[in-house]
Enzyme design. Structure first.
Site, short mmCIF file in Angstrom:
data_model
loop_
_atom_site.label_atom_id
_atom_site.label_comp_id
_atom_site.label_asym_id
_atom_site.label_seq_id
_atom_site.Cartn_x
_atom_site.Cartn_y
_atom_site.Cartn_z
N ASP A 82 0.79 -1.24 0.00
CA ASP A 82 0.00 0.00 0.00
C ASP A 82 0.82 1.29 0.00
O ASP A 82 0.32 2.33 -0.38
CB ASP A 82 -0.95 0.01 1.21
CG ASP A 82 -2.10 0.98 1.05
OD1 ASP A 82 -2.45 1.28 -0.10
OD2 ASP A 82 -2.65 1.42 2.06
N CYS A 146 -23.29 -7.23 -14.64
CA CYS A 146 -23.54 -6.72 -13.28
C CYS A 146 -23.13 -5.25 -13.16
O CYS A 146 -22.17 -4.79 -13.78
CB CYS A 146 -22.74 -7.56 -12.29
SG CYS A 146 -22.85 -6.98 -10.59
#
Ligand code: B12
Ligand code: SF4
Ligand code: SF4
Length: 303
Positions: A82, A146
């Site tokens: 990260d 979707c």
């Protein structure tokens, strides 16, 4: 998030991060914990924390393990989770860990997306062993028709599928943004006080395949760590906050940032029981917290 802009050259060329970089190893570490019931998380009298922050700080837990693996493989390596200027999702997709969904998360087709991504850059040639390589995995299953995440996002942060306007994302508003939260977005934030999981919670891949993390440290010690009562949270002082969240990812937003978010959630709950504590914060020395407390008081009064 100006850091994203500053290091664009490194993001597009890993050799600027490690001279002679030859390999990228991508790692996924599940953080999902099914321990806390949805009724409790959705209770408007509680402040909801995103799943990834329920347990111990992932930087502290994963980074040393990635570094250890990198050092074991090569004399020259670097590793991040990260924090590095690396395109973790794009690299993970290329490595076959999954596909990038319309919610912009990296989704594994039989694991969902509740996992951190770690990256190891390696400069030396790796001595591969004789174990036959697994059959190449198809990276993609894909979103198909979707669009649940796009429709469910409380702040309508997706201007188009697969594009996130971070300025509208509750994750940005509650964690990265240091100043005032735009007034128009506050009512849409519901009871989120740190991060947001909505666009993953509704995803069929997550609903079908989420499995509990094998890392006990990522599980919350109790329900209060996942969704503390707002009346308690409004009463935390800096010391109480630091003690409770020491060693977790919440320390990134710091006490005043989280208190700002708690004020917004209290306004959205709308219960007059919050008024005495909100009034105390509205008179307090911190201008940022005071402004959000005043907003919450007005919102409760308007109800
Ligand atoms: C900035 C950031 C955010 C921002 C912006 C998010 C976003 N969608 O862009 C905010 C604060 C909103 C955020 C929120 C969250 N985040 Co975040 N975030 C990051 C961070 C630090 C950088 C992302 C980044 O570089 N963005 C800049 C753009 C340019 O890059 P990109 O979209 O990744 O890559 C695209 C382009 O670069 C292009 N591309 C592809 N190939 C190439 C090649 C070249 C040469 C170039 C130039 C471009 C390019 O296509 C890519 C894919 O679309 C990463 C860690 C990391 N280092 O990657 C975590 C990361 C993406 N976040 C993560 C998480 C968990 C979250 C949250 C779920 C946290 C939460 N619960 O609140 C939310 C999810 C919100 C969402 N729907 O995405 C995880 C995602 C894990 C996963 N399975 O996908 C990451 C990977 C951190 C980690 N190590 O685990 N995040
Ligand atoms: S994390 Fe929440 S606010 Fe951000 S894009 Fe996903 S649903 Fe929207
Ligand atoms: S909710 Fe649907 S559209 Fe969104 S990422 Fe998941 S599969 Fe893709």
């Amino acid at each position: 998030m100006a850091y994203l802009e500053r290091e664009a050259d490194k993001r597009s060329d890993p050799r600027l991060l490690l001279a002679g970089a030859r390999w990228v190893v991508m790692v996924g570490v599940s953080y999902d914990s099914l321990a806390v019931p949805a009724t409790l998380l959705n209770d408007p009298s509680r402040g909801r924390i995103a799943r990834y922050a329920w347990g111990a700080d992932y930087h502290d837990l994963i980074t040393p393990r990635l570094r250890g693996l990198g050092e074991w493989a090569s004399a020259r390596s670097r590793a991040w989770v990260d924090t590095g200027p690396v395109l973790e999702r794009a690299w993970a997709a290329q490595a076959g860990l999954g596909f990038i969904g319309r919610n912009t998360c990296l989704i594994h087709r039989t694991r969902g997306s509740y996992f951190f991504l770690g990256a190891i850059l390696i400069a030396d040639e790796i001595a591969l062993d004789d174990t036959p390589a697994p059959a190449p995995r198809k990276a993609s299953a894909g979103c198909g028709a979707c669009r649940r995440c796009l429709d469910a996002c409380p702040t309508q942060a997706f201007p188009e599928p697969g594009v996130l306007d971070a300025r509208r994302c509750i994750s940005y508003l509650t964690i990265e943004l240091k100043g005032s939260i735009p007034v128009a977005l506050r009512p849409r934030m519901g009871n989120w006080i740190f991060g947001c999981d909505v666009c993953q919670d509704v995803c069929p891949y997550v609903r079908r395949y989420a499995i509990p993390t094998g890392w006990p440290a990522f599980r919350p010690i109790d329900a209060e760590r996942a969704a503390p009562r707002l009346l308690d949270a409004l009463a935390w002082d800096r010391d109480a906050f630091n003690q409770r969240f020491r060693g977790t990812a919440l320390k990134r937003a710091k006490w005043r940032g989280v208190l700002r978010n708690v004020c917004v959630a209290a306004g959205n709950w709308g219960d007059p029981a919050c008024l005495p504590l909100l009034e105390r914060h509205a008179r307090g020395e911190d201008a940022l917290v005071a402004e959000h407390a005043a907003w919450a008081i007005e919102r409760i009064a308007a109800r």
